[in-house]
Write a protein that holds these residues in place. Sequence first.
Motif, mmCIF file in Angstrom:
data_model
loop_
_atom_site.group_PDB
_atom_site.id
_atom_site.type_symbol
_atom_site.label_atom_id
_atom_site.label_comp_id
_atom_site.label_asym_id
_atom_site.label_seq_id
_atom_site.Cartn_x
_atom_site.Cartn_y
_atom_site.Cartn_z
ATOM 1 N N THR A 60 -40.475 19.107 35.474
ATOM 2 C CA THR A 60 -41.422 18.452 34.576
ATOM 3 C C THR A 60 -40.764 18.223 33.216
ATOM 4 O O THR A 60 -40.184 19.149 32.644
ATOM 5 C CB THR A 60 -42.680 19.316 34.391
ATOM 6 N N PRO A 61 -40.819 17.008 32.676
ATOM 7 C CA PRO A 61 -40.193 16.745 31.378
ATOM 8 C C PRO A 61 -40.716 17.694 30.298
ATOM 9 O O PRO A 61 -41.910 18.010 30.248
ATOM 10 C CB PRO A 61 -40.580 15.298 31.083
ATOM 11 N N PHE B 225 -36.888 16.158 25.723
ATOM 12 C CA PHE B 225 -37.133 15.178 24.663
ATOM 13 C C PHE B 225 -37.490 15.921 23.379
ATOM 14 O O PHE B 225 -37.951 17.061 23.424
ATOM 15 C CB PHE B 225 -38.261 14.222 25.055
ATOM 16 N N ALA B 226 -37.278 15.269 22.240
ATOM 17 C CA ALA B 226 -37.558 15.898 20.949
ATOM 18 C C ALA B 226 -38.345 14.935 20.072
ATOM 19 O O ALA B 226 -38.061 13.728 20.045
ATOM 20 C CB ALA B 226 -36.268 16.309 20.255
ATOM 21 N N ILE B 227 -39.332 15.486 19.358
ATOM 22 C CA ILE B 227 -40.156 14.695 18.443
ATOM 23 C C ILE B 227 -40.208 15.426 17.109
ATOM 24 O O ILE B 227 -40.538 16.612 17.055
ATOM 25 C CB ILE B 227 -41.582 14.496 18.988
ATOM 26 N N PRO C 205 -31.331 7.689 22.716
ATOM 27 C CA PRO C 205 -32.409 6.733 22.440
ATOM 28 C C PRO C 205 -33.394 7.321 21.426
ATOM 29 O O PRO C 205 -33.947 8.400 21.642
ATOM 30 C CB PRO C 205 -33.065 6.541 23.805
ATOM 31 N N LEU C 206 -33.592 6.622 20.319
ATOM 32 C CA LEU C 206 -34.423 7.132 19.221
ATOM 33 C C LEU C 206 -35.396 6.058 18.760
ATOM 34 O O LEU C 206 -34.985 4.957 18.377
ATOM 35 C CB LEU C 206 -33.542 7.579 18.056
ATOM 36 N N LEU D 212 -39.080 5.579 28.895
ATOM 37 C CA LEU D 212 -37.689 6.026 28.854
ATOM 38 C C LEU D 212 -37.375 6.970 30.008
ATOM 39 O O LEU D 212 -36.306 6.873 30.630
ATOM 40 C CB LEU D 212 -37.422 6.722 27.511
ATOM 41 N N HIS D 213 -38.306 7.857 30.327
ATOM 42 C CA HIS D 213 -38.096 8.817 31.415
ATOM 43 C C HIS D 213 -37.961 8.133 32.767
ATOM 44 O O HIS D 213 -37.218 8.603 33.642
ATOM 45 C CB HIS D 213 -39.248 9.822 31.447
ATOM 46 N N SER D 214 -38.655 7.043 32.938
ATOM 47 C CA SER D 214 -38.599 6.327 34.222
ATOM 48 C C SER D 214 -37.481 5.291 34.275
ATOM 49 O O SER D 214 -37.346 4.576 35.271
ATOM 50 C CB SER D 214 -39.942 5.632 34.486
ATOM 51 N N SER D 215 -36.692 5.195 33.212
ATOM 52 C CA SER D 215 -35.610 4.220 33.153
ATOM 53 C C SER D 215 -34.255 4.903 33.378
ATOM 54 O O SER D 215 -34.174 6.114 33.577
ATOM 55 C CB SER D 215 -35.610 3.501 31.796
#
Length: 551
Positions: A128-129, A204-206, A326-327, A389-392
């Motif tokens: 899981t992401p 991923f980071a936010i 990617p940002l 992005l996750h699905s690419s």
Amino acid sequence: MATLNTNGGRARLLLIAKRKSHSDPDFFSGFRGAPVALTFHPTSHIYHGVVSKCKILHGRYIATPWLSSPHFQTAFLNFFGNPPAFSYRRQLFHASDGGTIALDWLTSSDISRGAFEVNHTISKDDTTPLVVVIPGLTSDSTSSYIKHLAFGLATHGWNVVVSNHRGLGGVSITSDCFYNAGWTEDARVVIDYLHHQYPKAPLFAIGTSIGANILVKYLGEDREKVPVAGAVAICSPWDLLIGDRFICRRLLQKLYDRALTIGLQGYAKLHEPRYSRLANWEGIKKSRSIRDFDNFATCLVGKFETVDTYYRRSTSTPYVLNVSVPLLCISALDDPVCTREAIPWDECRANKNIVLATIKHGGHLAFFEGITGSRLWWVRATDEFIGVLHSSSHMHKKKTEITEQKASIESSIDQGPYVNVREDGMVAAVGSAHAGNKSVEHFTGLGSIQDKTVLATEQTQQQTETKSDVAGSGGEVSGECSSLLRIKCFDVITASKRWLDHLLFRKNGKSVWLLVYIAIITSWPILGSALRIFSSKKKLRKFSAATSHRR
């Protein structure tokens, strides 16, 4: 007199309506909202492969009608916010210097089950992401906008962990290391730990506000070596020097400055014993601005020579071009805290990995939408971006080989808990370094606590190259002098460029006439010399013609 008063009242109403139309265009445009302006490199694979498929970023932002002012939006977010109700799981992460970081978890299973389960843990093989959230200044996992973000992501199937800053989230300071606007080491060790703990989960980071500045700086420092698949920066201040000048420019900005200072003083009060020992406690109590607090607290604790030195070295703008993941960057042009003047438009356009989304309205971290103001637009945009992005095939993958060590001074200042640039030009890291980081997990549930101690993967510390004996041979002294000269030259050139950029992009008549004046004054000696040469040549021609005519 009555007629004049009536006409005057009508004139005032028209003036107010005119001002209202400028400050609230949604009201007079049928609530159509404003489009999202996207800035990116023409050949950006992130735009063409990811952002181009994001409907929200290609739509319009329609502000909540009664929260259309950026000040209303920002104030409502801080005092009310309409946050969703849920509980986190707490994990205490112990850094190598002895500091404690509170990691608050909200998993997708917590939302899908509709109840909090104490014994629920995430498997090491879970795919899981995973999203790491870095909050803003004096914010933590309980802040309204952080709860909106965590709940929104978990609802759509993501596992979320909020990495609270040291001393926040109800956790005491357990070392002499405090966080600041440019302190990237905590983000680095937490992200590395999560990557090794859950290697099969895309990470991923936010970052939000100051957290966005920290995130972008970290991404630029470590470049291809970061284990982050993608990132989002929300309402970043970008350039702290410009932000410092902006927030004390007008009365409204000074009110925000004062409010943020009170929050910093409250943070310092929680950790008074350490601040009293390491900083100027009397100065902290008397601080009236963020700059005052940084002068009496941050600079002393972090070993910065001046406040401007701290701001210059903590700014994320110089690292934008080095970002290799990617940002997506989202900023509001009417942000009353982080000015649009600091947005690095050209740097974002030059980096193929970055897409900058700017909206005319939204305030600071607000972007409320809907009649009731129960949703934040940027939360939906962020969720859609990382989902696409996750699905690419455009997610970033960490390079396994070791790349060359960074050569710039700015990219090495955060290698230790704090870094001090001495008068002799040497860069010295201050703080202890242990073998690894330990994480003690406290899964807090409904009335019970489960403790488990785990050993995190050993974090590789990048060491700054320094000379062992400063007073050694003459060659070492000469090297230090040249290093100091390079640093001073770099600071002068950088400061001059930023002043000119700031002056050129200010849209007022005084700046334009000032530039004209400077252009005339600086070019007059050259122009005068050229005119004298031209005039002398013309006289010489006339004299030659007259002489030949006489002959």
